[in-house]
Design a protein around this motif. Structure first.
Motif, mmCIF file in Angstrom:
data_model
loop_
_atom_site.group_PDB
_atom_site.id
_atom_site.type_symbol
_atom_site.label_atom_id
_atom_site.label_comp_id
_atom_site.label_asym_id
_atom_site.label_seq_id
_atom_site.Cartn_x
_atom_site.Cartn_y
_atom_site.Cartn_z
ATOM 1 N N LEU A 4 1.151 -1.220 -0.177
ATOM 2 C CA LEU A 4 0.288 -0.105 -0.218
ATOM 3 C C LEU A 4 0.642 1.090 -0.229
ATOM 4 N N ALA A 24 -2.709 0.563 -3.770
ATOM 5 C CA ALA A 24 -2.805 -1.172 -3.251
ATOM 6 C C ALA A 24 -2.559 -2.167 -4.558
ATOM 7 N N PHE A 29 -8.292 -6.148 -4.222
ATOM 8 C CA PHE A 29 -8.847 -4.721 -3.533
ATOM 9 C C PHE A 29 -10.439 -4.512 -3.731
ATOM 10 N N TYR A 32 -11.787 -5.753 -0.195
ATOM 11 C CA TYR A 32 -11.670 -5.104 1.158
ATOM 12 C C TYR A 32 -12.455 -3.645 1.582
ATOM 13 N N MET A 34 -11.404 -0.534 3.012
ATOM 14 C CA MET A 34 -10.091 0.233 2.675
ATOM 15 C C MET A 34 -10.504 1.416 4.407
ATOM 16 N N SER A 50 -13.490 5.543 6.541
ATOM 17 C CA SER A 50 -13.416 3.512 5.985
ATOM 18 C C SER A 50 -14.857 3.718 5.131
ATOM 19 N N ARG A 71 -13.311 5.374 -3.431
ATOM 20 C CA ARG A 71 -12.443 3.697 -4.251
ATOM 21 C C ARG A 71 -12.325 3.596 -5.160
ATOM 22 N N CYS A 95 -2.787 4.815 4.863
ATOM 23 C CA CYS A 95 -3.961 3.583 3.997
ATOM 24 C C CYS A 95 -4.382 2.263 5.377
ATOM 25 N N ALA A 97 -5.994 -1.731 4.399
ATOM 26 C CA ALA A 97 -7.022 -2.574 3.566
ATOM 27 C C ALA A 97 -6.842 -3.805 5.123
#
Length: 114
Positions: A4, A24, A29, A32, A34, A50, A71, A95, A97
């Motif tokens: 990341l 990432a 991805f 997840y 994030m 988040s 995202r 960051c 995950a």
């Protein structure tokens, strides 16, 4: 290898804006959750915002309205748009995950000062 990498930190005056990005690699991805966390000197690391795999967002009370997390699953990227920055937003921003595993980036410094 999971990686990341944050970018976009820097020095900004109070009231200004910054946009943090985290790219990432090595993970699926899209599944997840994030997140962005921050840690100021002498303080614990705290959750800032988040976003789940389904796009549900959560914010710390101190940043609601001012910060926006988003995202882009096609680019394996999560962003944090920070507006109306205050001196108390000064911290290293990390960051994160997480699913059953959890990964962290190395962090990017955000300094809000005149």
């Amino acid at each position: 290898q999971v990686q990341l990498v944050e970018s976009g930190g820097g020095l900004v005056q109070p009231g200004g804006s910054l946009r943090l990005s985290c790219v990432a690699a090595g993970i699926n991805f899209s599944i997840y959750t994030m997140g962005w966390y921050r840690q100021a000197p002498g303080k614990h690391r705290e959750l800032v915002a988040s976003i789940t795999s389904g796009g549900i967002t959560n914010y710390a009370d101190s940043v609601k309205v001012r910060f926006t997390i988003s995202r882009d699953n096609a680019k394996n990227t999560v962003h944090l748009q920070m507006n109306s920055l205050k001196s108390e937003d000064t911290a290293v921003y990390y960051c994160n995950a997480i699913t059953s595993d959890q990964y962290w980036g190395p962090g990017t410094q955000v300094t809000v000062s005149s």
